[in-house]
Design a protein around this motif. Structure first.
Motif, PDB file in Angstrom:
ATOM      1  N   ARG A  29       3.406 -49.102  55.519  1.00 38.23           N
ATOM      2  CA  ARG A  29       2.952 -50.493  55.391  1.00 38.23           C
ATOM      3  C   ARG A  29       4.146 -51.418  55.125  1.00 38.23           C
ATOM      4  NH1 ARG A  29      -2.644 -51.107  54.188  1.00 38.23           N
ATOM      5  NH2 ARG A  29      -3.700 -49.110  53.943  1.00 38.23           N
ATOM      6  N   ALA A  30       5.015 -50.987  54.214  1.00 34.38           N
ATOM      7  CA  ALA A  30       6.169 -51.809  53.870  1.00 34.38           C
ATOM      8  C   ALA A  30       7.111 -51.964  55.061  1.00 34.38           C
ATOM      9  CB  ALA A  30       6.909 -51.197  52.684  1.00 34.38           C
ATOM     10  N   ALA A  31       7.319 -50.893  55.824  1.00 38.82           N
ATOM     11  CA  ALA A  31       8.207 -50.955  56.982  1.00 38.82           C
ATOM     12  C   ALA A  31       7.642 -51.882  58.049  1.00 38.82           C
ATOM     13  CB  ALA A  31       8.427 -49.556  57.546  1.00 38.82           C
ATOM     14  N   LEU A  32       6.333 -51.824  58.273  1.00 38.50           N
ATOM     15  CA  LEU A  32       5.704 -52.733  59.231  1.00 38.50           C
ATOM     16  C   LEU A  32       5.824 -54.179  58.759  1.00 38.50           C
ATOM     17  CD1 LEU A  32       2.455 -50.775  60.191  1.00 38.50           C
ATOM     18  CD2 LEU A  32       4.306 -51.413  61.756  1.00 38.50           C
ATOM     19  N   ALA A  33       5.621 -54.402  57.479  1.00 36.43           N
ATOM     20  CA  ALA A  33       5.729 -55.761  56.942  1.00 36.43           C
ATOM     21  C   ALA A  33       7.134 -56.321  57.127  1.00 36.43           C
ATOM     22  CB  ALA A  33       5.344 -55.771  55.459  1.00 36.43           C
TER      23      ALA A  33
END
Length: 268
Positions: A29-33
């Protein structure tokens, strides 16, 4: 702001973005954000039909487009409507199953109905490869054809997925496109429809093209998408057929393979 490394990030779901428990890790999730903050856009490209994708997109905070049903549906999550869909002719589907059964004996079938409220129907003997996904059991195969469908899912009691897919391609010929999208999942879809055709339609709406696109996948149904995108990254758990055409192989979906690549490209 500098242009992102890739303007469009296309990810499969099962075996790729999702872990085995159907969740997206905090790291992913953090990488996509971070990638989105850097100017990229994320689009899901999956074999799942639209009704089985909306809860996942809601969880990810996604309100954009999704390519569903192996490319047979282009879904607008924010409006909860199909922008484009192509159904599999039900008479041709019956003929195709008959040709396959003439070669290998009885198979067990399921269908995904078309539409944002379409059901997954399964005939007696069919076991859902993803037991967490909802399905309605019918008593007779004829009931599978009650409403328009986007695809047929097939299983055989003894053949491997690779064996069944090979027999199906030879038997079905031009009646439908045959693909393998996961363990226990050989599918018949409208002729000529692939993840690449669906992704192409979505990318056009997003003013993106193949040169802008980074794709992630794990199964043979992702091969056309890898052929369309500038770069295709296979998961460590991917089928050998996909690894053979991938530009790169990352770690498995359980080890956040998508995040590993995005962190390298976008930071974080």
């Amino acid at each position: 702001m500098a242009a992102p490394a890739y303007a469009l990030i296309a990810t499969d779901l099962d075996g790729t973005l999702l872990r085995g428990d159907d969740t997206v890790s905090d790291r992913t999730r953090a990488a996509l954000a971070t990638a989105l903050a850097g100017g990229a856009r994320h689009i899901v490209v999956t074999g799942r039909p639209a009704p089985r994708v909306k809860p996942l997109l809601d969880d990810l905070g996604g309100a954009g487009l999704a390519v569903c049903a192996q490319g047979a549906q282009l879904y607008d999550a924010a409006a909860d409507r199909l922008l484009w869909s192509l159904t599999l002719d039900r008479e041709l589907a019956e003929q195709a199953i008959g040709k396959i059964e003439a070669e290998v004996g009885q198979v067990h079938a399921a269908v995904d109905q078309d539409g944002v409220d379409g059901l997954t129907l399964i005939e007696p003997g069919y076991l859902m490869p993803h037991p967490t996904l909802p399905a309605v059991r019918v008593t007779r195969r004829a009931e599978l054809w009650a409403q328009p469908i986007s695809k047929v899912l097939l299983r055989h009691p003894s053949l491997t997925d690779d064996e069944l897919a090979a027999v199906a391609r030879a038997a079905v010929g031009p009646l439908a496109t045959v693909t393998m999208s996961g363990p226990g999942t050989v599918e018949l879809q409208p002729r000529g429809v692939t993840k690449a055709t669906g992704l192409g339609l979505a990318a056009e709406r997003l003013c993106a093209g193949p040169a802008d696109t980074l794709a992630f996948g794990d199964m043979p149904n992702d091969v056309p998408m890898f052929g369309w995108a500038a770069r295709g990254v296979a998961m460590a758990n991917a089928h050998p057929e996909l690894k053979a055409v991938a530009d790169d192989v990352t770690v498995s979906n359980e080890d956040d393979g998508v995040a590993v690549v995005l962190e390298r490209l976008f930071g974080g």
